[in-house]
Design a protein around this motif. Structure first.
Motif, PDB file in Angstrom:
ATOM      1  N   ASP A   1     -67.657  37.059  20.893  1.00 15.88           N
ATOM      2  CA  ASP A   1     -67.130  36.396  22.086  1.00 15.88           C
ATOM      3  C   ASP A   1     -65.598  36.425  22.170  1.00 15.88           C
ATOM      4  OD1 ASP A   1     -67.424  35.119  24.512  1.00 15.88           O
ATOM      5  OD2 ASP A   1     -67.325  33.108  23.641  1.00 15.88           O
ATOM      6  N   PRO A   2     -65.002  37.612  22.155  1.00 19.90           N
ATOM      7  CA  PRO A   2     -63.543  37.695  22.233  1.00 19.90           C
ATOM      8  C   PRO A   2     -63.033  37.390  23.640  1.00 19.90           C
ATOM      9  CG  PRO A   2     -64.468  39.884  22.334  1.00 19.90           C
ATOM     10  CD  PRO A   2     -65.624  38.948  22.122  1.00 19.90           C
ATOM     11  N   ARG A   3     -61.865  36.808  23.731  1.00 22.23           N
ATOM     12  CA  ARG A   3     -61.220  36.629  25.032  1.00 22.23           C
ATOM     13  C   ARG A   3     -60.499  37.903  25.456  1.00 22.23           C
ATOM     14  NH1 ARG A   3     -59.951  31.376  26.843  1.00 22.23           N
ATOM     15  NH2 ARG A   3     -58.781  32.406  28.510  1.00 22.23           N
ATOM     16  N   LEU A   4     -60.006  38.676  24.458  1.00 21.06           N
ATOM     17  CA  LEU A   4     -59.265  39.906  24.738  1.00 21.06           C
ATOM     18  C   LEU A   4     -59.876  41.052  23.945  1.00 21.06           C
ATOM     19  CD1 LEU A   4     -56.784  41.459  25.890  1.00 21.06           C
ATOM     20  CD2 LEU A   4     -55.487  40.652  23.903  1.00 21.06           C
ATOM     21  N   LEU A   5     -60.231  42.139  24.659  1.00 25.09           N
ATOM     22  CA  LEU A   5     -60.786  43.338  24.028  1.00 25.09           C
ATOM     23  C   LEU A   5     -59.782  44.477  24.140  1.00 25.09           C
ATOM     24  CD1 LEU A   5     -64.419  43.276  25.451  1.00 25.09           C
ATOM     25  CD2 LEU A   5     -63.876  43.490  23.029  1.00 25.09           C
TER      26      LEU A   5
ATOM     27  N   GLU B   1     -69.858  57.675  32.711  1.00 26.69           N
ATOM     28  CA  GLU B   1     -70.119  56.811  33.869  1.00 26.69           C
ATOM     29  C   GLU B   1     -70.650  55.448  33.432  1.00 26.69           C
ATOM     30  OE1 GLU B   1     -72.732  58.904  36.540  1.00 26.69           O
ATOM     31  OE2 GLU B   1     -71.033  59.792  37.632  1.00 26.69           O
ATOM     32  N   HIS B   2     -71.558  55.450  32.453  1.00 30.49           N
ATOM     33  CA  HIS B   2     -72.106  54.180  31.951  1.00 30.49           C
ATOM     34  C   HIS B   2     -71.002  53.339  31.310  1.00 30.49           C
ATOM     35  CE1 HIS B   2     -75.054  51.389  30.173  1.00 30.49           C
ATOM     36  NE2 HIS B   2     -74.271  51.403  29.111  1.00 30.49           N
ATOM     37  N   THR B   3     -70.109  53.987  30.570  1.00 30.12           N
ATOM     38  CA  THR B   3     -69.012  53.276  29.911  1.00 30.12           C
ATOM     39  C   THR B   3     -68.087  52.639  30.942  1.00 30.12           C
ATOM     40  OG1 THR B   3     -69.121  54.819  28.062  1.00 30.12           O
ATOM     41  CG2 THR B   3     -67.131  53.490  28.230  1.00 30.12           C
ATOM     42  N   ALA B   4     -67.838  53.364  32.029  1.00 33.04           N
ATOM     43  CA  ALA B   4     -66.998  52.821  33.109  1.00 33.04           C
ATOM     44  C   ALA B   4     -67.628  51.550  33.677  1.00 33.04           C
ATOM     45  CB  ALA B   4     -66.812  53.869  34.206  1.00 33.04           C
ATOM     46  N   GLU B   5     -68.935  51.601  33.952  1.00 29.09           N
ATOM     47  CA  GLU B   5     -69.617  50.428  34.507  1.00 29.09           C
ATOM     48  C   GLU B   5     -69.620  49.275  33.510  1.00 29.09           C
ATOM     49  OE1 GLU B   5     -70.528  50.121  37.685  1.00 29.09           O
ATOM     50  OE2 GLU B   5     -69.604  52.104  37.851  1.00 29.09           O
ATOM     51  N   LEU B   6     -69.817  49.591  32.230  1.00 29.31           N
ATOM     52  CA  LEU B   6     -69.824  48.560  31.185  1.00 29.31           C
ATOM     53  C   LEU B   6     -68.482  47.846  31.124  1.00 29.31           C
ATOM     54  CD1 LEU B   6     -70.858  47.077  28.664  1.00 29.31           C
ATOM     55  CD2 LEU B   6     -70.321  49.119  27.315  1.00 29.31           C
ATOM     56  N   LEU B   7     -67.393  48.603  31.053  1.00 29.64           N
ATOM     57  CA  LEU B   7     -66.070  47.986  30.920  1.00 29.64           C
ATOM     58  C   LEU B   7     -65.717  47.171  32.162  1.00 29.64           C
ATOM     59  CD1 LEU B   7     -64.063  50.843  29.151  1.00 29.64           C
ATOM     60  CD2 LEU B   7     -65.054  48.783  28.130  1.00 29.64           C
ATOM     61  N   LYS B   8     -66.088  47.680  33.333  1.00 37.12           N
ATOM     62  CA  LYS B   8     -65.813  46.923  34.562  1.00 37.12           C
ATOM     63  C   LYS B   8     -66.601  45.607  34.588  1.00 37.12           C
ATOM     64  CE  LYS B   8     -66.492  50.432  37.465  1.00 37.12           C
ATOM     65  NZ  LYS B   8     -66.559  51.223  38.732  1.00 37.12           N
ATOM     66  N   SER B   9     -67.819  45.639  34.027  1.00 36.52           N
ATOM     67  CA  SER B   9     -68.648  44.429  34.010  1.00 36.52           C
ATOM     68  C   SER B   9     -68.102  43.362  33.059  1.00 36.52           C
ATOM     69  CB  SER B   9     -70.093  44.782  33.618  1.00 36.52           C
ATOM     70  OG  SER B   9     -70.208  45.037  32.216  1.00 36.52           O
ATOM     71  N   LEU B  10     -67.326  43.794  32.054  1.00 35.73           N
ATOM     72  CA  LEU B  10     -66.788  42.840  31.070  1.00 35.73           C
ATOM     73  C   LEU B  10     -65.567  42.097  31.601  1.00 35.73           C
ATOM     74  CD1 LEU B  10     -67.025  44.983  27.794  1.00 35.73           C
ATOM     75  CD2 LEU B  10     -68.642  43.279  28.654  1.00 35.73           C
ATOM     76  N   ALA B  11     -64.828  42.733  32.517  1.00 35.50           N
ATOM     77  CA  ALA B  11     -63.624  42.098  33.063  1.00 35.50           C
ATOM     78  C   ALA B  11     -64.024  40.820  33.805  1.00 35.50           C
ATOM     79  CB  ALA B  11     -62.910  43.063  33.996  1.00 35.50           C
ATOM     80  N   GLY B  12     -63.184  39.820  33.692  1.00 37.54           N
ATOM     81  CA  GLY B  12     -63.482  38.519  34.279  1.00 37.54           C
ATOM     82  C   GLY B  12     -63.808  37.542  33.176  1.00 37.54           C
ATOM     83  N   LYS B  13     -64.943  37.774  32.500  1.00 37.81           N
ATOM     84  CA  LYS B  13     -65.279  36.928  31.347  1.00 37.81           C
ATOM     85  C   LYS B  13     -64.333  37.230  30.192  1.00 37.81           C
ATOM     86  CE  LYS B  13     -68.944  35.586  28.164  1.00 37.81           C
ATOM     87  NZ  LYS B  13     -70.300  35.851  27.643  1.00 37.81           N
ATOM     88  N   HIS B  14     -63.933  38.502  30.079  1.00 40.56           N
ATOM     89  CA  HIS B  14     -63.003  38.934  29.038  1.00 40.56           C
ATOM     90  C   HIS B  14     -61.800  39.597  29.706  1.00 40.56           C
ATOM     91  CE1 HIS B  14     -66.461  38.628  26.203  1.00 40.56           C
ATOM     92  NE2 HIS B  14     -67.138  39.171  27.212  1.00 40.56           N
ATOM     93  N   SER B  15     -60.691  39.636  28.993  1.00 45.50           N
ATOM     94  CA  SER B  15     -59.587  40.510  29.376  1.00 45.50           C
ATOM     95  C   SER B  15     -59.779  41.800  28.593  1.00 45.50           C
ATOM     96  CB  SER B  15     -58.240  39.873  29.028  1.00 45.50           C
ATOM     97  OG  SER B  15     -58.126  38.600  29.631  1.00 45.50           O
ATOM     98  N   VAL B  16     -59.633  42.937  29.275  1.00 53.89           N
ATOM     99  CA  VAL B  16     -59.931  44.227  28.647  1.00 53.89           C
ATOM    100  C   VAL B  16     -58.719  45.147  28.800  1.00 53.89           C
ATOM    101  CG1 VAL B  16     -61.519  46.178  28.538  1.00 53.89           C
ATOM    102  CG2 VAL B  16     -62.358  43.932  29.296  1.00 53.89           C
ATOM    103  N   VAL B  17     -58.235  45.658  27.667  1.00 60.79           N
ATOM    104  CA  VAL B  17     -57.142  46.633  27.671  1.00 60.79           C
ATOM    105  C   VAL B  17     -57.705  47.952  27.148  1.00 60.79           C
ATOM    106  CG1 VAL B  17     -54.887  47.259  26.702  1.00 60.79           C
ATOM    107  CG2 VAL B  17     -55.364  44.875  27.344  1.00 60.79           C
TER     108      VAL B  17
END
Length: 261
Positions: free
Chosen positions: A180-184, A199-215
């Motif tokens: 449960d990281p706040r920042l990935l 394509e799947h990776t793109a959808e996965l990372l986009k789905s994580l934004a909001g609950k997590h911060s993703v860099v």
């Protein structure tokens, strides 16, 4: 040094001003070479940020500084407004809610997908201890939800060594998510992937934004275009340009040093 007891995730990270990561005036030198040169970077809570730049721009060093692997010679790095990462150990930083995924997946090939996620709950124990310690019902629910998120529910009983390259990458992202990281921090996630896996990776990372911060640090420009809202371009250890993808890719400075004519 801040004690690890102070690192209770979520509630202790002060993001009242909307920012989760503050990198200010950070300089790192190796034998006289400035890997980071007065770097300033701010990541908003819940955003997906892409970092691009030529080799030697400072991308890896920046992530090393955030995770405590490298100490800056100068400058400040704060997680929220209240956690000074330069005064914390790598373990404390991880425990505070910062997860890092390296380019090469580091999963346990001889264990199943489910067991790999189970092991991620007990990172301070050895493998045998972790697998003999029974999961709580809540932990099982988290793993099942995680399997759904990363798209590996049908492979949960498959040995990780039998997964495709892309699936191994998703599993490693899942191993971070159970903590449960706040920042990935995600390093070159689509290198070596098929088009479908990308394509799947793109959808996965986009789905994580909001609950997590993703860099995301990545060289694959088509992939960056598919996920990016805001892009930061590093060059010679500092920010060369920042903004929406269309703005950045048309910036003459960026074209000159990175994208080519």
């Amino acid at each position: 040094m801040i004690s690890s007891e102070a690192h209770i995730k979520d509630d202790s990270i002060d993001t009242r001003h909307g920012c989760i990561l503050y990198i200010e005036d950070v300089t790192v030198s190796f034998d006289g070479f400035k890997a980071l040169d007065a770097l300033n970077l701010y990541i908003d809570d819940g955003e997906l940020r892409c970092i691009i730049g030529p080799n030697g721009a400072g991308k890896t060093t920046m992530m090393d500084v955030i995770t405590g692997k490298t100490r800056p010679d100068h400058g400040t790095v704060f997680f929220g407004q209240n956690l000074d990462l330069t005064k914390m150990t790598e373990y404390e930083i991880s425990h505070a809610g910062i997860g890092r995924k390296f380019q090469k997946p580091t999963v346990f090939f001889n264990h199943t997908v489910f067991e790999n996620l189970e092991l991620a709950f007990h990172t301070q124990k050895d493998v045998w201890q972790s697998l003999t310690q029974s999961l709580t019902g809540e932990q099982r629910d988290i793993i099942e939800e995680d399997l759904e998120t990363i798209g590996l529910k049908e492979q949960k009983n498959l040995r990780a060594g039998l997964l495709s390259h892309g699936q191994k990458q998703w599993l490693e992202i899942g191993m971070l998510l159970v903590q449960d990281p706040r920042l990935l921090l995600i390093d070159e996630p689509v290198a070596g992937m098929t088009h479908q896996e990308t394509e799947h990776t793109a959808e996965l990372l986009k789905s994580l934004a909001g609950k997590h911060s993703v860099v995301v640090v990545e060289h694959e420009m088509d992939f960056i275009r598919s996920i990016a809202n805001k892009v930061t371009v590093l060059h010679e250890g500092h920010v060369l340009a920042e903004g929406k993808m269309e703005e950045v890719q048309n910036d003459p400075k960026v074209i000159e040093v990175y994208l080519g004519s």
